[in-house]
Design a protein around this motif. Structure first.
Motif, PDB file in Angstrom:
ATOM      1  N   TYR A 188      13.564  12.706  -3.990  1.00  0.00           N
ATOM      2  CA  TYR A 188      13.316  14.087  -4.411  1.00  0.00           C
ATOM      3  C   TYR A 188      12.091  14.133  -5.314  1.00  0.00           C
ATOM      4  O   TYR A 188      11.992  13.359  -6.259  1.00  0.00           O
ATOM      5  CB  TYR A 188      14.494  14.617  -5.228  1.00  0.00           C
ATOM      6  N   SER A 224       3.955  24.182  -5.100  1.00  0.00           N
ATOM      7  CA  SER A 224       4.895  25.080  -4.412  1.00  0.00           C
ATOM      8  C   SER A 224       5.047  24.568  -2.988  1.00  0.00           C
ATOM      9  O   SER A 224       4.172  23.858  -2.489  1.00  0.00           O
ATOM     10  CB  SER A 224       4.344  26.509  -4.377  1.00  0.00           C
ATOM     11  N   ILE A 225       6.143  24.948  -2.364  1.00  0.00           N
ATOM     12  CA  ILE A 225       6.310  24.570  -0.956  1.00  0.00           C
ATOM     13  C   ILE A 225       5.644  25.682  -0.132  1.00  0.00           C
ATOM     14  O   ILE A 225       6.241  26.349   0.703  1.00  0.00           O
ATOM     15  CB  ILE A 225       7.800  24.339  -0.618  1.00  0.00           C
ATOM     16  N   GLN A 239       8.298  19.278  -2.836  1.00  0.00           N
ATOM     17  CA  GLN A 239       7.748  18.817  -1.552  1.00  0.00           C
ATOM     18  C   GLN A 239       7.649  17.282  -1.553  1.00  0.00           C
ATOM     19  O   GLN A 239       7.415  16.649  -2.587  1.00  0.00           O
ATOM     20  CB  GLN A 239       6.365  19.477  -1.313  1.00  0.00           C
ATOM     21  N   LYS A 281      12.197  27.525  -9.686  1.00  0.00           N
ATOM     22  CA  LYS A 281      11.920  26.614  -8.567  1.00  0.00           C
ATOM     23  C   LYS A 281      12.897  25.436  -8.577  1.00  0.00           C
ATOM     24  O   LYS A 281      13.429  25.024  -7.550  1.00  0.00           O
ATOM     25  CB  LYS A 281      10.476  26.094  -8.667  1.00  0.00           C
ATOM     26  N   ASP A 282      13.140  24.922  -9.803  1.00  0.00           N
ATOM     27  CA  ASP A 282      14.026  23.771  -9.941  1.00  0.00           C
ATOM     28  C   ASP A 282      15.446  24.094  -9.479  1.00  0.00           C
ATOM     29  O   ASP A 282      16.210  23.208  -9.100  1.00  0.00           O
ATOM     30  CB  ASP A 282      14.046  23.359 -11.427  1.00  0.00           C
ATOM     31  N   ARG A 342       3.347  22.686   4.378  1.00  0.00           N
ATOM     32  CA  ARG A 342       4.053  23.397   3.313  1.00  0.00           C
ATOM     33  C   ARG A 342       3.733  22.857   1.917  1.00  0.00           C
ATOM     34  O   ARG A 342       4.561  22.250   1.243  1.00  0.00           O
ATOM     35  CB  ARG A 342       5.590  23.399   3.545  1.00  0.00           C
ATOM     36  N   ASP A 358      11.370  17.037  -6.853  1.00  0.00           N
ATOM     37  CA  ASP A 358      11.694  18.097  -7.824  1.00  0.00           C
ATOM     38  C   ASP A 358      10.400  18.814  -8.256  1.00  0.00           C
ATOM     39  O   ASP A 358       9.586  19.124  -7.418  1.00  0.00           O
ATOM     40  CB  ASP A 358      12.483  17.524  -9.010  1.00  0.00           C
ATOM     41  N   THR A 405      15.916  26.146  -6.957  1.00  0.00           N
ATOM     42  CA  THR A 405      15.735  26.680  -5.601  1.00  0.00           C
ATOM     43  C   THR A 405      15.458  25.571  -4.596  1.00  0.00           C
ATOM     44  O   THR A 405      16.050  25.502  -3.525  1.00  0.00           O
ATOM     45  CB  THR A 405      14.553  27.689  -5.584  1.00  0.00           C
ATOM     46  N   ASP A 406      14.496  24.697  -4.926  1.00  0.00           N
ATOM     47  CA  ASP A 406      14.158  23.614  -3.990  1.00  0.00           C
ATOM     48  C   ASP A 406      14.084  22.307  -4.770  1.00  0.00           C
ATOM     49  O   ASP A 406      14.170  22.289  -5.999  1.00  0.00           O
ATOM     50  CB  ASP A 406      12.845  23.913  -3.250  1.00  0.00           C
ATOM     51  N   SER A 407      13.918  21.226  -4.023  1.00  0.00           N
ATOM     52  CA  SER A 407      13.841  19.910  -4.676  1.00  0.00           C
ATOM     53  C   SER A 407      12.442  19.320  -4.559  1.00  0.00           C
ATOM     54  O   SER A 407      12.250  18.107  -4.613  1.00  0.00           O
ATOM     55  CB  SER A 407      14.872  18.967  -4.061  1.00  0.00           C
ATOM     56  N   ALA A 423       6.773  30.475  -0.511  1.00  0.00           N
ATOM     57  CA  ALA A 423       7.897  30.052  -1.348  1.00  0.00           C
ATOM     58  C   ALA A 423       7.674  30.512  -2.793  1.00  0.00           C
ATOM     59  O   ALA A 423       8.597  31.012  -3.452  1.00  0.00           O
ATOM     60  CB  ALA A 423       8.066  28.543  -1.274  1.00  0.00           C
TER      61      ALA A 423
END
Ligand SMILES: Cc1ncc(COP(=O)(O)O)c(C=O)c1O
Length: 415
Positions: A79, A113-114, A285, A278-279, A260, A81, A281-283, A118
């Motif tokens: 990850y 960002s992805i 890129q 963001k933390d 992405r 993160d 929301t996603d892990s 995003a």
């Protein structure tokens, strides 16, 4: 199939109980269906696709090679993160080299960002409470506004018109709206109008934001794709970092839509708030992608070459459309040519077809001429032609434009 109780569970923001039941067909689906029908009716004719909003070519070999190497390193496997310092450092250098924006701190003022999409979907969570207003421009890319509404916010739209050089008239916003407004979303070079901002407009926007206590979200997804002069970042305006966060992307400037990756930069409090949501929301890129993109950012000449290709194609397309009466003006950047749609067309056999909207024109062009564009009817009737059409090299580009001329031969468009 009968509905299970699942249908009753859907949130109002996506339609509630009626989610997925509407028979309304939206613009892009209509285009897709018309393309399918036109190809079925004329299986031996090439469809010329001027509707695509992404590059026609793949990322350059140096990016692909770097990804292949980085993907094999065990330390990149996990990850990411909110991490990936190499990409943040490379972004800071790129901002200075390409836009002249000096001194962005890669640790506190930049975060990956992805992709910009995003970031635009995450940022409303950091700013919008129920009843808050976000000021956006139309026609435009609606993602920030969609999410703002999902948080109970409202969108106030400013029209982009030719009379204003497709720059919003900030002074036209009523005081009652400004009182509740928290964010101003700008996008230059603009999708779909292709318009570029000026340093004066960005300075005015920064001043306006300061005066009315707004955060500026500058969506700069096309910022490096300019045909003449230097690319422009809102962060080059003195004091912009006090009020603005800017979103950059690898997608269009480096032919990397599928990879992405992008970054947000600017006001450190906004960057921190973005990082917080963001933390959750996603892990992050994949670090191999981040490192390959960090290496890619070291080569701004890639973007210059891509921009030169679009500029060349733009010249051909503008000349072609002007021959048929379209009021086409080459933009200063992006890959979009935005032109007033005709009201009617007459062909050599004397058939006359009237159009009520740009959408009508776009459907006619696909069905009758197998030429796909994207219509916009939000602020006047306009067609968006993208120069990302498929063509291998300059001779092939001329062939495609020549083919458009052939298909338009004998037509008289009325405006
Ligand atoms: C104005 C605008 N912003 C953002 C995006 C999303 O770009 P990304 O690929 O970085 O998510 C697009 C993509 O078409 C766009 O047109």
């Amino acid at each position: 199939m009968t509905d299970s109780y699942i249908q009753q569970l859907f949130a109002e923001r996506i339609g509630g109980k009626t989610f997925g039941k509407s028979t309304a067909i939206y613009k892009f689906e209509k285009i897709k269906r018309a393309k399918r029908a036109a190809l079925a009716a004329h299986p031996h004719v090439d469809l010329i696709d001027l509707g695509v909003g992404e590059p026609d070519e793949m990322a350059l070999p140096l990016s692909v090679r770097a990804l292949s190497e980085e993907a094999q390193k065990p330390e990149n496997r996990g990850y990411a993160d909110n991490g990936g310092p190499e990409y943040c450092r490379a972004s800071a250098q790129w901002m200075e080299r390409v836009f002249g924006v000096k001194g962005l701190d890669p640790e506190t003022e930049i975060l990956h960002s992805i992709g910009s999409k995003a970031a635009l979907s995450i940022l409303p969570a950091t700013l919008i409470n129920p009843g808050d207003v976000v000021i956006m421009t139309v026609p435009g890319y609606p993602v920030f506004g969609t999410h703002a509404k999902w948080y109970g916010g409202e969108v106030y739209n400013l029209k982009l018109t030719e009379a204003n050089h497709f720059l919003p008239d900030l002074d036209s916003i009523p005081g009652v709206v400004l009182k509740r407004a928290k964010a101003l979303v700008l996008n230059y070079p603009n999708n779909p109008t292709g318009a570029s901002a000026t340093p004066e407009f960005f300075a005015q926007a920064v001043e306006f934001a300061r005066l009315h206590k707004l955060a500026i979200v500058s969506d700069a997804a096309y910022s490096a794709l300019v045909f003449d002069g230097k690319p422009l970042s809102i962060l080059s305006v003195p004091g912009a970092k006090d009020v603005a966060i800017e979103l950059h992307s690898m997608s269009k400037a480096f032919n990397m839509t599928g990879w992405r990756l992008g970054f947000v930069c600017g006001n450190p409090r906004l960057v921190a708030a973005y990082g917080n949501v963001k933390d959750n929301t996603d892990s992050g890129q994949f670090l191999a992608i981040q490192k390959a993109c960090a290496a890619t950012l070291g080569h701004p000449e890639i973007t210059s070459k891509i921009a030169a290709k679009y500029s060349r194609r733009m010249d051909l397309l503008v000349a072609c459309l002007r021959k048929f009466g379209f009021n086409a003006t080459k933009p200063k950047g992006s890959f979009f040519l935005y032109v007033p749609a005709p009201n009617a067309v007459a062909d050599a056999e004397g058939n006359h077809t009237g159009f009520k909207s740009a959408e009508d024109v776009s459907q006619w062009l696909i069905t009758e001429k197998l030429i796909s564009t994207v219509p916009w009817d939000d602020a006047g009737a306009y067609l968006r032609f993208s120069v990302t059409f498929l063509a291998k090299g300059e001779a092939d580009e001329r062939r495609v434009i020549g083919e458009i001329e052939k298909r338009f031969a004998g037509l008289k468009f009325e405006f």
